[in-house]
Write a protein that holds these residues in place. Structure first.
Motif, short mmCIF file in Angstrom:
data_model
loop_
_atom_site.label_atom_id
_atom_site.label_comp_id
_atom_site.label_asym_id
_atom_site.label_seq_id
_atom_site.Cartn_x
_atom_site.Cartn_y
_atom_site.Cartn_z
N SER A 139 116.91 140.83 119.10
CA SER A 139 117.19 140.90 120.53
C SER A 139 118.60 141.42 120.80
CB SER A 139 117.03 139.51 121.17
OG SER A 139 117.95 138.59 120.63
N GLN A 140 119.52 141.22 119.86
CA GLN A 140 120.88 141.72 120.04
C GLN A 140 120.90 143.25 119.98
OE1 GLN A 140 123.65 139.79 117.39
NE2 GLN A 140 123.03 137.72 118.01
N THR A 141 120.19 143.82 119.03
CA THR A 141 120.10 145.28 118.94
C THR A 141 119.40 145.86 120.17
OG1 THR A 141 120.03 145.17 116.52
CG2 THR A 141 119.23 147.20 117.55
N GLU A 142 118.35 145.18 120.62
CA GLU A 142 117.62 145.64 121.80
C GLU A 142 118.50 145.59 123.05
OE1 GLU A 142 114.33 146.78 124.32
OE2 GLU A 142 115.00 147.16 122.26
N ALA A 143 119.34 144.58 123.17
CA ALA A 143 120.23 144.47 124.32
C ALA A 143 121.20 145.65 124.37
CB ALA A 143 121.00 143.15 124.28
N ARG A 166 120.69 148.62 123.14
CA ARG A 166 119.93 149.81 123.49
C ARG A 166 119.68 149.88 124.99
NH1 ARG A 166 115.17 151.49 124.90
NH2 ARG A 166 114.32 149.37 125.02
N VAL A 167 119.26 148.78 125.59
CA VAL A 167 118.95 148.76 127.02
C VAL A 167 120.21 148.97 127.84
CG1 VAL A 167 118.13 147.31 128.93
CG2 VAL A 167 116.91 147.31 126.74
N LEU A 168 121.30 148.33 127.46
CA LEU A 168 122.54 148.45 128.23
C LEU A 168 123.13 149.85 128.13
CD1 LEU A 168 124.18 145.00 127.42
CD2 LEU A 168 123.24 145.75 129.62
N GLU A 169 123.01 150.49 126.98
CA GLU A 169 123.48 151.87 126.87
C GLU A 169 122.70 152.77 127.82
OE1 GLU A 169 125.24 152.42 122.36
OE2 GLU A 169 123.06 152.52 122.64
N GLY A 170 121.39 152.56 127.90
CA GLY A 170 120.59 153.35 128.83
C GLY A 170 120.92 153.04 130.28
N TYR A 192 120.78 141.05 133.75
CA TYR A 192 121.33 139.71 133.53
C TYR A 192 121.25 139.40 132.04
CZ TYR A 192 121.26 134.71 132.91
OH TYR A 192 121.49 133.45 132.43
N LEU A 193 122.37 139.10 131.43
CA LEU A 193 122.43 138.80 130.00
C LEU A 193 122.24 137.31 129.81
CD1 LEU A 193 125.42 141.08 128.94
CD2 LEU A 193 123.03 141.66 129.35
N HIS A 251 131.34 140.43 125.55
CA HIS A 251 131.58 141.67 124.81
C HIS A 251 130.65 142.76 125.33
CE1 HIS A 251 132.42 143.71 120.70
NE2 HIS A 251 131.78 144.58 121.45
N LEU A 252 129.38 142.44 125.48
CA LEU A 252 128.40 143.43 125.94
C LEU A 252 128.64 143.81 127.40
CD1 LEU A 252 125.17 142.04 124.26
CD2 LEU A 252 126.39 144.14 123.66
N LEU A 253 129.00 142.83 128.22
CA LEU A 253 129.26 143.11 129.63
C LEU A 253 130.46 144.03 129.78
CD1 LEU A 253 128.08 142.26 132.43
CD2 LEU A 253 129.93 140.56 132.53
#
Length: 368
Positions: free
Chosen positions: A59-63, A65-69, A106-107, A117-119
């Motif tokens: 799910s971390q890798t998927e997050a 990918r989705v956020l980059e898009g 929403y993370l 970090h992702l936000l």
């Protein structure tokens, strides 16, 4: 957008010895309040590429990918340009088709999985000038409304392409309604949203809560958020870190005089002073400081004072300013009643952050 410097009244002692937070009364222009809505210094350099997903947690890798898009889809003209609506589907759509995919994210995940970090990486990756995107905690956003007023806040943020809200707090119904209303106005203006959220009262031990809790609280906006579940080890299940033993007044004072750019304040006096400064200015209160030295740390006397201290702790932590103190250790700041009450999540966060900053300050004593 220019970032106008805050002005403050500083005691003459600043010329010959440590600075004093109690002698500072910063006046922060509105443009600086908004210009400073960027990821804090500790997240200046984070990017999606520096986020290291746990191979055991897809799910971390998927997050990522989705956020980059999601970031890539925010590079076009502002959806509200020319008075057009429909960016989130609100009102009758008259604008050209918007990019496919979620228009709000929403993370959802436990502590220590890298949501902030992702936000922050999303903010950095969004192809827009810094003046067209904003990043702040829920508390900073409510403080902005308090400082500018609701209508001016709407007007100021409506031209943004992205608003990132870290630690969306669900422990204050009034503030939640206020911010939800604000977000509704911003969504209608075409602003994309991204958020992480805090634990609801009664769920502290779980370390996380279901995305449904967040989506229910923002009511009418929930359909426009895609929840990204980020699994991983919840590091804070290990409990609060043990606070370092406080130093003596003499050690703290000596270190303050030996450390260029350090401040020195009596803790009870500082708490009194915080009541005279709007929380939106607490960041400016710490401008130029290399360390904060406090003598006679005592238990916080009431909840209003405690909540102000939480905001100061957040600003010090964001700026990585070490805190050296005498008196009570930081894990004794808040009463058992506070730690078991509705704002306990904030108090645990403040203890954790002040404890980390106290550990960072150890070198000041040997240097002094």
């Amino acid at each position: 957008m220019s970032s106008s410097p805050a002005t403050s009244e500083v005691s003459p002692i600043a010329d010959t010895g440590p600075l004093a937070l109690c002698a500072r009364s910063p006046h922060v222009p509105a443009d600086r309040l908004v210009a400073e809505m960027v990821p804090p210094p500790r997240f200046d350099s984070v990017r999606f590429a520096t986020y290291l997903p746990d191979p055991k947690q897809p799910s971390q890798t998927e997050a990522v990918r989705v956020l980059e898009g999601f970031a890539g889809g925010l590079g076009g003209a502002h959806a509200a340009a020319g008075g057009k609506r429909g960016f989130f589907g609100f009102g009758k759509a008259r604008a050209p088709k918007t990019p496919a995919g979620p228009r709000g994210v929403y993370l959802d995940g436990g502590y220590g999985v890298g949501k902030t970090h992702l936000l922050a990486s999303l903010w950095h990756a969004t192809p827009a000038e810094p003046a067209l995107k904003a990043f702040g905690t829920f508390v900073e956003l409510t403080n902005l409304v308090g400082a500018l007023g609701f209508q001016q806040t709407v007007q100021t943020l409506s031209g943004h392409r992205l608003l990132c809200i870290d630690e969306f707090e669900l422990d204050d119904p009034g503030d939640t309604v206020l911010v939800s209303t604000l977000l509704g106005r911003l969504v209608d203006a075409g602003v994309a949203l991204a958020a992480t959220s805090n634990t609801l009262p009664g769920k502290l031990g779980e370390g996380r809560f279901a995305a449904a809790d967040f989506l229910r609280e923002i009511q009418g906006l929930s359909a426009h958020f895609r929840a990204l579940r980020i699994d991983g080890e919840d590091y804070r299940h290990r409990g609060l870190p043990e606070a370092p033993a406080p130093y003596s007044d003499e050690q703290v004072t000596k270190a303050a005089y030996a450390t260029p750019g350090a401040s020195l304040d009596d803790f009870p006096h500082l708490l009194d002073h915080l009541a005279k400064v709007h929380p939106s200015r607490y960041g400016a209160l710490t401008d130029g400081l290399t360390a904060v030295c406090l003598t006679d740390v005592q238990a916080v006397p009431d909840q209003s004072t405690a909540l102000r201290l939480v905001v100061l702790a957040d600003r010090l932590y964001d700026r990585e300013i070490p805190v050296l103190a005498s008196g009570l250790p930081f894990d004794k700041l808040f009463s058992e009643e506070m730690l078991n009450g509705g704002y306990r999540k904030k108090y645990f966060r403040a203890i954790s952050r002040l404890t980390a900053l106290a550990r960072d300050a150890k070198g000041l004593v040997s240097a002094g």
